[in-house]
Write a protein that holds these residues in place. Structure first.
Motif, PDB file in Angstrom:
ATOM      1  N   LEU A 111       0.838  -1.207   0.000  1.00  6.85           N
ATOM      2  CA  LEU A 111       0.000   0.000   0.000  1.00  6.85           C
ATOM      3  C   LEU A 111       0.872   1.255   0.000  1.00  6.85           C
ATOM      4  O   LEU A 111       0.615   2.187  -0.774  1.00  6.85           O
ATOM      5  CB  LEU A 111      -0.946   0.006   1.198  1.00  6.85           C
ATOM      6  N   ARG A 112       1.896   1.283   0.833  1.00  8.99           N
ATOM      7  CA  ARG A 112       2.803   2.435   0.857  1.00  8.99           C
ATOM      8  C   ARG A 112       3.462   2.626  -0.510  1.00  8.99           C
ATOM      9  O   ARG A 112       3.574   3.749  -1.005  1.00  8.99           O
ATOM     10  CB  ARG A 112       3.874   2.271   1.942  1.00  8.99           C
ATOM     11  N   MET A 113       3.908   1.526  -1.129  1.00 11.30           N
ATOM     12  CA  MET A 113       4.544   1.607  -2.434  1.00 11.30           C
ATOM     13  C   MET A 113       3.561   2.125  -3.486  1.00 11.30           C
ATOM     14  O   MET A 113       3.918   2.940  -4.336  1.00 11.30           O
ATOM     15  CB  MET A 113       5.082   0.242  -2.853  1.00 11.30           C
ATOM     16  N   LEU A 114       2.302   1.657  -3.425  1.00  3.39           N
ATOM     17  CA  LEU A 114       1.302   2.093  -4.408  1.00  3.39           C
ATOM     18  C   LEU A 114       0.928   3.560  -4.262  1.00  3.39           C
ATOM     19  O   LEU A 114       0.417   4.166  -5.204  1.00  3.39           O
ATOM     20  CB  LEU A 114       0.046   1.226  -4.309  1.00  3.39           C
ATOM     21  N   THR A 115       1.174   4.138  -3.094  1.00  2.00           N
ATOM     22  CA  THR A 115       0.813   5.544  -2.880  1.00  2.00           C
ATOM     23  C   THR A 115       2.022   6.472  -2.987  1.00  2.00           C
ATOM     24  O   THR A 115       1.907   7.663  -2.715  1.00  2.00           O
ATOM     25  CB  THR A 115       0.124   5.728  -1.518  1.00  2.00           C
ATOM     26  N   GLU A 116       3.169   5.943  -3.422  1.00  2.00           N
ATOM     27  CA  GLU A 116       4.391   6.751  -3.550  1.00  2.00           C
ATOM     28  C   GLU A 116       4.324   7.753  -4.694  1.00  2.00           C
ATOM     29  O   GLU A 116       4.959   8.798  -4.636  1.00  2.00           O
ATOM     30  CB  GLU A 116       5.610   5.854  -3.774  1.00  2.00           C
ATOM     31  N   SER A 117       3.590   7.428  -5.739  1.00  2.00           N
ATOM     32  CA  SER A 117       3.543   8.322  -6.906  1.00  2.00           C
ATOM     33  C   SER A 117       2.177   8.227  -7.565  1.00  2.00           C
ATOM     34  O   SER A 117       1.439   7.258  -7.364  1.00  2.00           O
ATOM     35  CB  SER A 117       4.637   7.941  -7.912  1.00  2.00           C
ATOM     36  N   ALA A 118       1.880   9.218  -8.372  1.00  2.00           N
ATOM     37  CA  ALA A 118       0.610   9.224  -9.104  1.00  2.00           C
ATOM     38  C   ALA A 118       0.541   8.039 -10.064  1.00  2.00           C
ATOM     39  O   ALA A 118      -0.525   7.436 -10.240  1.00  2.00           O
ATOM     40  CB  ALA A 118       0.451  10.537  -9.854  1.00  2.00           C
ATOM     41  N   GLU A 119       1.674   7.677 -10.670  1.00  2.00           N
ATOM     42  CA  GLU A 119       1.709   6.552 -11.603  1.00  2.00           C
ATOM     43  C   GLU A 119       1.357   5.242 -10.898  1.00  2.00           C
ATOM     44  O   GLU A 119       0.579   4.439 -11.410  1.00  2.00           O
ATOM     45  CB  GLU A 119       3.101   6.454 -12.238  1.00  2.00           C
ATOM     46  N   ARG A 120       1.915   5.037  -9.714  1.00  2.00           N
ATOM     47  CA  ARG A 120       1.632   3.808  -8.963  1.00  2.00           C
ATOM     48  C   ARG A 120       0.191   3.809  -8.448  1.00  2.00           C
ATOM     49  O   ARG A 120      -0.460   2.768  -8.424  1.00  2.00           O
ATOM     50  CB  ARG A 120       2.611   3.659  -7.793  1.00  2.00           C
ATOM     51  N   MET A 121      -0.301   4.984  -8.044  1.00  2.00           N
ATOM     52  CA  MET A 121      -1.698   5.069  -7.600  1.00  2.00           C
ATOM     53  C   MET A 121      -2.646   4.716  -8.743  1.00  2.00           C
ATOM     54  O   MET A 121      -3.643   4.027  -8.540  1.00  2.00           O
ATOM     55  CB  MET A 121      -1.999   6.466  -7.041  1.00  2.00           C
ATOM     56  N   LEU A 122      -2.306   5.180  -9.942  1.00  2.00           N
ATOM     57  CA  LEU A 122      -3.113   4.860 -11.119  1.00  2.00           C
ATOM     58  C   LEU A 122      -3.082   3.357 -11.375  1.00  2.00           C
ATOM     59  O   LEU A 122      -4.108   2.751 -11.697  1.00  2.00           O
ATOM     60  CB  LEU A 122      -2.609   5.624 -12.345  1.00  2.00           C
ATOM     61  N   CYS A 123      -1.926   2.739 -11.211  1.00  2.00           N
ATOM     62  CA  CYS A 123      -1.811   1.291 -11.387  1.00  2.00           C
ATOM     63  C   CYS A 123      -2.677   0.566 -10.359  1.00  2.00           C
ATOM     64  O   CYS A 123      -3.377  -0.388 -10.695  1.00  2.00           O
ATOM     65  CB  CYS A 123      -0.354   0.867 -11.263  1.00  2.00           C
ATOM     66  N   GLY A 124      -2.645   1.016  -9.104  1.00  2.00           N
ATOM     67  CA  GLY A 124      -3.496   0.418  -8.064  1.00  2.00           C
ATOM     68  C   GLY A 124      -4.967   0.534  -8.425  1.00  2.00           C
ATOM     69  O   GLY A 124      -5.745  -0.397  -8.225  1.00  2.00           O
ATOM     70  N   MET A 125      -5.350   1.684  -8.977  1.00  2.75           N
ATOM     71  CA  MET A 125      -6.734   1.885  -9.403  1.00  2.75           C
ATOM     72  C   MET A 125      -7.087   0.946 -10.554  1.00  2.75           C
ATOM     73  O   MET A 125      -8.169   0.363 -10.592  1.00  2.75           O
ATOM     74  CB  MET A 125      -6.949   3.332  -9.816  1.00  2.75           C
ATOM     75  N   LYS A 126      -6.152   0.759 -11.496  1.00  7.07           N
ATOM     76  CA  LYS A 126      -6.404  -0.138 -12.625  1.00  7.07           C
ATOM     77  C   LYS A 126      -6.537  -1.589 -12.161  1.00  7.07           C
ATOM     78  O   LYS A 126      -7.328  -2.348 -12.717  1.00  7.07           O
ATOM     79  CB  LYS A 126      -5.284  -0.007 -13.662  1.00  7.07           C
ATOM     80  N   ILE A 127      -5.767  -1.968 -11.149  1.00  9.02           N
ATOM     81  CA  ILE A 127      -5.896  -3.317 -10.590  1.00  9.02           C
ATOM     82  C   ILE A 127      -7.306  -3.503 -10.034  1.00  9.02           C
ATOM     83  O   ILE A 127      -7.968  -4.504 -10.303  1.00  9.02           O
ATOM     84  CB  ILE A 127      -4.837  -3.585  -9.504  1.00  9.02           C
ATOM     85  N   MET A 128      -7.779  -2.520  -9.261  1.00  9.33           N
ATOM     86  CA  MET A 128      -9.133  -2.608  -8.692  1.00  9.33           C
ATOM     87  C   MET A 128     -10.191  -2.662  -9.791  1.00  9.33           C
ATOM     88  O   MET A 128     -11.131  -3.445  -9.712  1.00  9.33           O
ATOM     89  CB  MET A 128      -9.403  -1.425  -7.751  1.00  9.33           C
ATOM     90  N   GLU A 129     -10.046  -1.830 -10.808  1.00  7.71           N
ATOM     91  CA  GLU A 129     -10.998  -1.846 -11.919  1.00  7.71           C
ATOM     92  C   GLU A 129     -10.988  -3.193 -12.623  1.00  7.71           C
ATOM     93  O   GLU A 129     -12.037  -3.728 -12.967  1.00  7.71           O
ATOM     94  CB  GLU A 129     -10.671  -0.736 -12.928  1.00  7.71           C
ATOM     95  N   GLY A 130      -9.796  -3.726 -12.847  1.00  5.06           N
ATOM     96  CA  GLY A 130      -9.673  -5.028 -13.503  1.00  5.06           C
ATOM     97  C   GLY A 130     -10.299  -6.140 -12.693  1.00  5.06           C
ATOM     98  O   GLY A 130     -10.974  -7.016 -13.234  1.00  5.06           O
ATOM     99  N   LEU A 131     -10.079  -6.107 -11.374  1.00  2.11           N
ATOM    100  CA  LEU A 131     -10.696  -7.117 -10.499  1.00  2.11           C
ATOM    101  C   LEU A 131     -12.209  -6.998 -10.516  1.00  2.11           C
ATOM    102  O   LEU A 131     -12.922  -8.001 -10.583  1.00  2.11           O
ATOM    103  CB  LEU A 131     -10.164  -6.986  -9.069  1.00  2.11           C
ATOM    104  N   PHE A 132     -12.710  -5.762 -10.463  1.00  2.45           N
ATOM    105  CA  PHE A 132     -14.160  -5.565 -10.510  1.00  2.45           C
ATOM    106  C   PHE A 132     -14.735  -6.096 -11.819  1.00  2.45           C
ATOM    107  O   PHE A 132     -15.737  -6.812 -11.816  1.00  2.45           O
ATOM    108  CB  PHE A 132     -14.526  -4.088 -10.344  1.00  2.45           C
ATOM    109  N   GLU A 133     -14.077  -5.774 -12.931  1.00  2.00           N
ATOM    110  CA  GLU A 133     -14.554  -6.238 -14.240  1.00  2.00           C
ATOM    111  C   GLU A 133     -14.556  -7.765 -14.312  1.00  2.00           C
ATOM    112  O   GLU A 133     -15.490  -8.375 -14.830  1.00  2.00           O
ATOM    113  CB  GLU A 133     -13.684  -5.653 -15.345  1.00  2.00           C
TER     114      GLU A 133
END
Length: 193
Positions: A111-133
């Motif tokens: 979680l800390r790593m995913l919130t280090e940068s906007a790029e990583r936060m976007l990747c975390g969001m894409k993971i959640m979207e992909g899991l939801f889909e």
């Protein structure tokens, strides 16, 4: 083009995450049947599966039966995501289907790593979207396809699954009886629908 069983990672570059797991994780060898995550216990870990297969199960108190809700294979991640990022109670039990080699890291560190940068936060969001889909697609399939259709859809997504999993596990995942799977396979072999 062949689809993958776990489509959540399609079009997401997760190299940084598997590299993080390998560089910072602790390697664990899980024998077949070993629990990775206990149901109703705090979920704190994410694993990168170097070799093997793990299954996700839930317990139905009415049927007094466990049902398989998913699998994670070699080269994939395993976790009760996103609960593992926050140490929340696990909604699933995760256990090894085969002997498996898994790199394990703490969810809060990810979680800390995913919130280090906007790029990583976007990747975390894409993971959640992909899991939801992925989950939503499975849910729709349960209502829009009959038993034969669900089996065919699974074989299209992941044809090698029949070599990796038992008939019983495939049947549980599809919410079918193993005899039903056997009949479907027979009908496919002999051209009946």
């Amino acid at each position: 083009m062949e689809e993958h069983f776990n489509s959540y990672k399609t079009d997401i570059n997760l190299d940084f995450l598997w590299q993080y797991c390998i560089n910072n994780g602790t390697i664990h060898i899980f024998k077949r049947g070993t629990i990775f995550q206990q149901l109703n216990m705090p979920s704190n870990h994410i694993g990168y599966i170097q070799t093997g297969c793990l299954k996700y199960t839930v317990h139905n108190d009415v049927d007094e039966k466990d049902y398989i809700t998913g699998f994670a294979f070699s080269g994939e991640f395993v976790a009760d995501y996103p609960n593992c990022l926050y140490g929340k109670t696990s909604k699933v039990q995760i256990e090894s289907v085969t002997d498996s080699k898994v790199y394990i890291v703490d969810g809060d560190a990810v979680l800390r790593m995913l919130t280090e940068s906007a790029e990583r936060m976007l990747c975390g969001m894409k993971i959640m979207e992909g899991l939801f889909e992925q989950v939503y697609s499975n849910y729709i399939d349960l209502y829009s396809l009959d038993a034969h259709g669900r089996y065919e859809r699974l074989m299209k997504r992941c044809p090698q699954i029949v070599q990796q999993l038992s008939l019983k596990d495939i049947a549980s995942y599809l919410r079918l009886h193993p005899n039903t799977i056997s009949k479907i396979r027979h009908n496919i072999t002999f051209g009946k629908r």
